[in-house]
Design an enzyme around this catalytic site. Structure first.
Site, PDB file in Angstrom:
ATOM      1  N   LYS A  32      -3.894  13.969  -0.371  1.00 33.49           N
ATOM      2  CA  LYS A  32      -4.949  13.409  -0.764  1.00 33.49           C
ATOM      3  C   LYS A  32      -4.434  12.060  -0.344  1.00 33.49           C
ATOM      4  O   LYS A  32      -3.537  11.668  -0.440  1.00 33.49           O
ATOM      5  CB  LYS A  32      -5.249  14.126  -2.665  1.00 33.49           C
ATOM      6  CG  LYS A  32      -4.086  13.088  -3.465  1.00 33.49           C
ATOM      7  CD  LYS A  32      -3.782  13.648  -4.231  1.00 33.49           C
ATOM      8  CE  LYS A  32      -2.725  13.268  -5.513  1.00 33.49           C
ATOM      9  NZ  LYS A  32      -2.372  14.111  -5.922  1.00 33.49           N
ATOM     10  N   TYR A  73      -1.280 -21.621  -1.950  1.00 30.91           N
ATOM     11  CA  TYR A  73      -2.240 -22.233  -2.828  1.00 30.91           C
ATOM     12  C   TYR A  73      -2.361 -22.568  -4.358  1.00 30.91           C
ATOM     13  O   TYR A  73      -1.186 -21.873  -5.235  1.00 30.91           O
ATOM     14  CB  TYR A  73      -3.321 -20.784  -3.300  1.00 30.91           C
ATOM     15  CG  TYR A  73      -4.463 -20.539  -1.922  1.00 30.91           C
ATOM     16  CD1 TYR A  73      -5.022 -21.275  -1.618  1.00 30.91           C
ATOM     17  CD2 TYR A  73      -4.615 -19.302  -1.307  1.00 30.91           C
ATOM     18  CE1 TYR A  73      -6.234 -21.355  -0.493  1.00 30.91           C
ATOM     19  CE2 TYR A  73      -5.053 -18.631   0.213  1.00 30.91           C
ATOM     20  CZ  TYR A  73      -6.227 -20.237   0.337  1.00 30.91           C
ATOM     21  OH  TYR A  73      -7.017 -19.626   0.835  1.00 30.91           O
TER      22      TYR A  73
END
Ligand code: PLP
Length: 837
Positions: free
Chosen positions: A505, A732
Site C-alpha cells: 500500500k 528564510y
C-alpha cells in the site's frame, strides 16, 4: 530402436561440442555415487538449480536443492520446461516418463562433488579470494588485470556461496589459463567445502571487517574459518596489518605481505597522496622504490587496489607493468539498473560487463517485468568467454530464443556475422555503437522494456543515457536484492505452509509499484495488499496476476474492483450491505472478499459483539465468498502491551471460529504484521501480513543484528558551495545564524520532496563524502542548506539523506516520528531507480 537413436543423438552431440564440461549421466552417477536407474544415458553440460530459470533444458542437470523452499517441489516445473535429468533426495511422487533420477543422500553435496571432480581435471593456477569486504571487486579487478594476457575464468557476479562456487567452477575449460574465484561463508564448516571445490594455488585475503558476524561465536572464529582457504596454497597474499593476531592460522607454503606500517613487508606502502581524482602510492619492494597510480580515491577502493597490486607483483609481473594495468582499472558494477525510459519505456541498464551467465541473469530479470508487453534486447559482442565463438554464439542464440524476446538489436562484428542464428520476430544488427546511435531514432522505442547489455568497450552507457529519462539529481535508489533478503528473512521464520501477504500500500511504503510487485510475484508471495482500489488497478495494468486485497474499498470503486479482480475488505455492515447489493444487481456470485475484525485497534472492523449478526448475514449469502478473516495488532512491537496483544489474540480466536462455523468452510486466518511475525510466532495462523519489514525496518529487530537491509537510499547533490562569515544568516526568516566564519552547501532537496521542514536548523543531518553534517536555517520547498565548514566539498558532490548505514530510524527519531512516515513522505517528484544484482 529407441536406444540406438538416443545413442546416435548423444554421439553427434559429443562430436559437435567435444567440450570439457560435458558429462554422460552414467559418468555423473559414478562421480556423485548416486542410486537409481539410468533410462537414457544423456549428455549434460548445464547445471540447473532454479526451476524458474531453466535454459538449455535438454543439456541440463537439475539439482533439487532444499533451501527455504524444498527443491523437490519444483521437479515438476523443471520437467515441464524440458529437463530430463535430476539429482534428488527422493524420487518424484508421480512417475515422470523418460527422465533419469539420481538419488543421493544430500543434493548440495552431490553438486559440490561434481564441481570438485570437474575442477580436478585442470592443472592451472587458481587464485582463491576471501575476506569480509571487497571480494567481488578484487575478483573483478584481478580479472581485468590478468585478462590482458591470459584466458581467465571467474565467478559470475558474486556467485560465492555453497551453490555459487560449484556453478562458477563448472565453467572451467581447457581454454582457461587462470582461475579467479571468490569464496563467501556465513557459517562454520563452510570454507572447507569451498576450498575443496576451488583448490586454490594462490590465496588472496581482502579487507576483514565485522560484516555478518552471525553464525559465528565471534569475529575471530569467523576470520579463522576464512583463513582455511589458504591451507596448502603455494602462496598467500594479504595485508600484514590486519592479520597480526592470526599468524599461525595462515598455513601456506609462502606468503606475500603488504603493509602500511611494517617495513619488512614484501610491499611496504609508505606514501599515499591524492592527485585530483587519482591516488598516488609509493612503496618499497625488493629494496627498490616503486609507484602506482590508482584511478580511485575512496578508502575501500584504494585498499582493494593495493591488494591487486600485491597480487600482480607476487605473481611475477614487473612493477612497471603492474602500474600500467592498475592505472586502467575501471569501476565494477554488478548491478542491473531499472529505470523509467522515454516514450513510456522501462530501461534495464547493464552496461558494465557481459558474459553468458550475466546475460542469463539479466534476461531473467527482463522476463520478470510485466509492465509492458514488448521486450527488447540490445546486446553487444561478448569477449573473453573461454568458449569458441561458434559455441558462445550458439549459446547466446539459444538463450535469446528461450527467453521470448520480441526484438533483438545486436551490436558488433561477431553478432553481425551470425544474424541468421538469432531467432526472434524482429532483429537489427549494427557493426558498432556509433552505427546504432546513428539509427537509434528509426528504431522507435515505445511502451516496451529494453534491456541494454554490453561489454564495457562498447560504451553502451551512451545508448542508455539517450533512452532513459533525465534524473533531477535527487533519486531514491531501491535495492531489490535487499527486498528479497528481507522477504526471505521473514519467510524463514514461518511455519511450513504459512502464506505471506506483502503490504504494498501507499506506493509500497514509498518505494514503488510494479517494480517491487514484479519481484514479489516472481518470488512467490501469496497475496498483495493495497490501501485503495486505484493502487490495485495500477498493479493489474502492469501485469501483476497475484491476488490483490484492497483494504479501503470505497462504494464508488466497486466497478473497478470487479473489472480488475481486486478483493475488497469488508469492515462494516454498511459496506457489506452495499457490496452484496452491488453483486446482486450485477449478477455476480461468490465474489472473493475478506472480513476485518476489530479486536482492539478501534479503527475499522467488526467488533466482537457484532460477530453473531455478521454470521447470520454471511450464512445465507451466495453473492460473496469469504477468502480470509483477519484482525490487526495495535502494539505487536511493544513488550509493555504484550498483555493486550494476548487479549487481541483471544478475541480473534473466538470470533473467527464462529465465522468459520457459520460459513461451513475454512477461511485463511491472519493477524500478524511485521513485528508480530518477529515477536508472536504462535500467532502466525495461515498467513502473515508483511509490511515495513520488507523494506528493511522492524522495531523488534535491532539494526545492529544486520539481518534486515533497508532497501532505500535517498540521494541528492550539491548545487552550490559558498563561504559565509560570522553573523551571516542562512535561508528564510534569518533562522540560521553563523556563529563563526564557515562554508555552506545548498543541496537539491526540500520539503516538497518529503524532506520535512522539521529537519531544519540543525535537527536533521546529511552525509557528505562520508561525514555527517547538520542542516542550517529553515528547509525551503526545493532546497536545503547544510553546514560544510572544514569539509572538502565541490558542486555536484553526492549527498546522502539516508541509506542502509545512516538509517531512516535515525531520521525518524530526529523529528519525533516513525520510519513509516519518513518513507511514505518522499514525494513522487523524486525519481526511483531500482537495482538488482
Ligand atoms: C499496513 C498494514 C500492515 C503492515 O504493517 P507493518 O507494521 O508495516 O508490517 C498489516 N496489516 C494491516 C491491516 C495494515 O494496514
Amino acid at each position: 530402436m529407441p536406444k540406438i537413436s538416443s545413442i546416435g543423438r548423444n554421439i553427434s552431440k559429443l562430436a559437435s561440442y567435444m567440450l570439457s564440461n560435458q558429462y554422460t549421466i552414467q559418468q555423473v552417477k559414478t562421480i556423485i555415487t548416486a542410486e537409481g536407474d539410468i533410462i537414457t544415458d544423456d549428455i549434460i553440460s548445464v547445471l540447473l538449480t532454479d526451476s524458474r530459470r531453466i535454459t538449455n533444458a535438454a543439456d541440463g542437470l537439475f539439482f533439487a536443492l532444499s533451501g527455504r523452499r524444498n527443491g523437490h517441489a519444483f521437479i515438476a516445473e523443471a520437467y515441464a520446461a524440458g529437463v530430463r535429468n535430476f539429482v534428488v533426495k527422493q524420487g518424484p511422487e508421480i512417475k515422470l516418463p523418460h527422465a533419469n533420477f539420481m538419488i543421493v543422500p544430500d543434493v548440495l553435496t552431490a553438486l559440490q562433488q561434481l564441481a570438485t571432480h570437474h575442477r580436478d581435471r585442470f592443472n592451472i593456477e587458481v587464485i582463491g579470494i576471501t575476506g569480509s569486504n571487497g571480494k567481488t571487486i578484487v575478483k573483478e579487478w584481478l580479472y581485468q588485470l590478468f585478462a590482458i594476457d591470459k584466458n581467465v575464468v571467474r565467478n559470475p557476479k558474486s556467485y560465492n556461496s555453497q551453490i555459487g562456487v560449484p556453478l562458477s567452477v563448472w565453467q572451467m575449460s581447457e581454454k582457461n589459463e587462470l582461475g579467479v574465484f571468490e569464496a563467501g561463508i556465513s557459517m562454520p564448516g563452510e570454507m572447507d567445502r569451498l576450498k575443496e571445490i576451488i583448490k586454490p594455488s594462490v590465496g588472496v585475503l581482502t579487507h576483514l571487517g565485522p560484516a555478518h558476524n552471525e553464525g559465528f561465536e565471534d569475529f575471530k572464529g569467523k576470520v579463522r574459518e576464512k583463513l582455511k582457504l589458504f591451507v596448502g596454497c603455494r602462496l598467500a597474499i594479504y595485508n600484514y596489518d590486519q592479520v597480526t593476531d592470526y599468524k599461525d592460522e595462515i598455513i601456506a607454503d609462502n606468503c606475500f605481505t603488504w603493509s602500511r606500517t611494517f617495513r619488512q613487508a614484501d610491499l611496504y606502502v609508505f606514501s599515499e597522496t591524492v592527485i585530483s581524482k587519482s591516488y598516488y602510492l609509493r612503496a618499497k619492494y625488493k629494496e627498490q622504490e616503486i609507484e602506482c597510480l590508482v584511478p580511485f580515491t575512496d578508502e575501500a577502493s584504494v585498499e582493494n587496489a593495493i591488494t591487486c597490486w600485491a597480487t600482480m607483483l607476487a605473481l611475477g609481473y614487473s612493477p612497471v607493468e603492474a602500474d600500467k594495468r592498475i592505472e586502467r582499472l575501471t569501476a565494477v558494477s554488478m548491478r542491473l539498473e531499472l529505470k523509467n525510459g522515454t516514450n513510456d519505456c522501462s530501461v534495464i541498464d547493464d552496461t558494465y560487463n557481459s558474459d553468458i551467465q550475466s546475460l542469463e541473469i539479466a534476461l531473467n530479470f527482463l522476463n520478470q517485468q510485466n509492465q509492458h508487453k514488448k521486450k527488447t534486447l540490445i546486446l553487444s559482442d561478448i569477449f573473453q568467454s573461454g568458449l569458441s565463438e561458434e559455441i558462445l554464439y550458439k549459446q547466446v542464440a539459444e538463450l535469446v530464443h528461450s527467453k521470448t524476446i520480441d526484438r533483438f538489436i545486436g551490436v558488433g562484428e561477431a553478432l553481425m556475422s551470425r544474424q541468421d542464428t538469432i531467432n526472434v520476430p524482429e532483429k537489427h544488427f549494427f557493426a558498432d555503437t556509433n552505427a546504432l546511435l546513428a539509427k537509434l531514432n528509426t528504431l522507435r522505442f515505445r511502451d516496451e522494456t529494453i534491456l541494454i547489455k554490453g561489454s564495457r568497450s562498447f560504451e553502451f552507457e551512451r545508448i542508455s543515457r539517450l533512452l532513459s529519462q533525465k534524473n533531477h539529481e535527487t533519486v531514491m535508489e531501491i535495492n531489490l536484492n535487499a527486498l528479497l533478503n528481507n522477504l526471505n528473512y521473514y519467510k524463514a521464520k514461518l511455519k511450513p505452509g504459512v502464506k505471506v501477504m506483502a503490504m504494498v500500500k501507499a506506493f509500497s511504503y514509498g518505494s514503488g509499484t510494479f517494480e517491487l510487485a514484479n519481484m514479489l510475484q516472481y518470488n512467490k508471495v501469496d497475496y498483495l495488499a493495497v490501501a485503495y482500489a486505484d493502487e490495485g488497478v495500477t498493479l493489474r495494468q502492469s501485469g501483476i496476476t497475484l491476488p490483490i486485497t484492497v483494504m479501503n474499498a470505497e462504494y464508488s470503486a466497486f466497478d473497478k474492483l470487479v473489472e480488475y479482480k481486486l478483493e475488497p475488505v469488508m469492515y462494516s455492515f454498511g459496506l457489506l450491505d452495499e457490496f452484496v447489493k452491488y453483486a446482486q444487481l450485477n449478477e455476480i456470485s461468490a465474489y472473493p472478499v475478506h472480513i476485518k475484525l476489530d479486536t482492539g485497534m478501534h479503527r475499522l472492523g467488526f467488533e466482537e459483539f457484532e460477530v453473531d449478526t455478521l454470521c447470520d448475514m454471511l450464512e445465507i449469502n451466495k453473492y460473496i465468498h469469504i477468502k480470509s478473516v483477519f484482525s490487526h495488532l495495535v502494539a505487536s512491537d511493544a513488550a509493555e502491551h504484550d498483555g493486550f496483544t494476548e487479549t487481541q489474540i483471544k478475541r480473534f480466536d473466538t470470533s473467527y471460529k464462529k465465522i468459520e462455523e457459520a460459513l461451513g468452510y475454512k477461511v485463511i486466518k491472519h493477524l500478524c504484521n511485521t513485528s508480530g511475525i518477529t515477536r508472536w510466532p504462535a500467532a502466525q495462523y495461515d498467513m502473515v501480513r508483511l509490511g515495513i519489514g520488507l523494506y528493511g525496518v522492524d522495531a523488534a529487530v535491532p539494526p545492529t543484528e544486520g539481518v534486515l537491509q533497508p532497501i532505500a537510499t535517498l540521494k541528492t547533490s550539491v548545487s552550490q558551495v559558498r563561504k559565509v562569515t560570522a553573523g551571516d544568516t542562512i535561508g528564510y526568516s534569518r533562522k540560521g545564524l553563523m556563529a563563526d566564519d564557515g562554508k555552506i552547501a545548498t543541496v537539491r532537496i526540500g520539503y516538497a520532496d518529503g524532506y520535512l521542514r522539521a529537519f531544519g536548523n540543525g535537527v536533521g543531518k546529511m552525509l557528505v563524502n562520508g561525514t555527517l553534517v547538520p542542516t542550517i536555517g529553515n528547509i525551503s520547498m526545493d532546497m536545503t542548506m547544510i553546514d560544510v565548514t572544514a569539509l572538502n566539498v565541490e558542486e555536484g558532490d553526492d549527498v546522502i539523506v539516508f541509506n542502509n548505514e545512516y538509517r531512516i530510524e535515525e531520521l525518524a527519531t530526529q523529528i519525533g516520528t516513525i520510519p513509516y512516515e519518513i518513507l511514505t513522505n518522499i514525494s513522487q517528484r523524486v525519481k526511483r531507480v531500482y537495482f538488482y544484482e
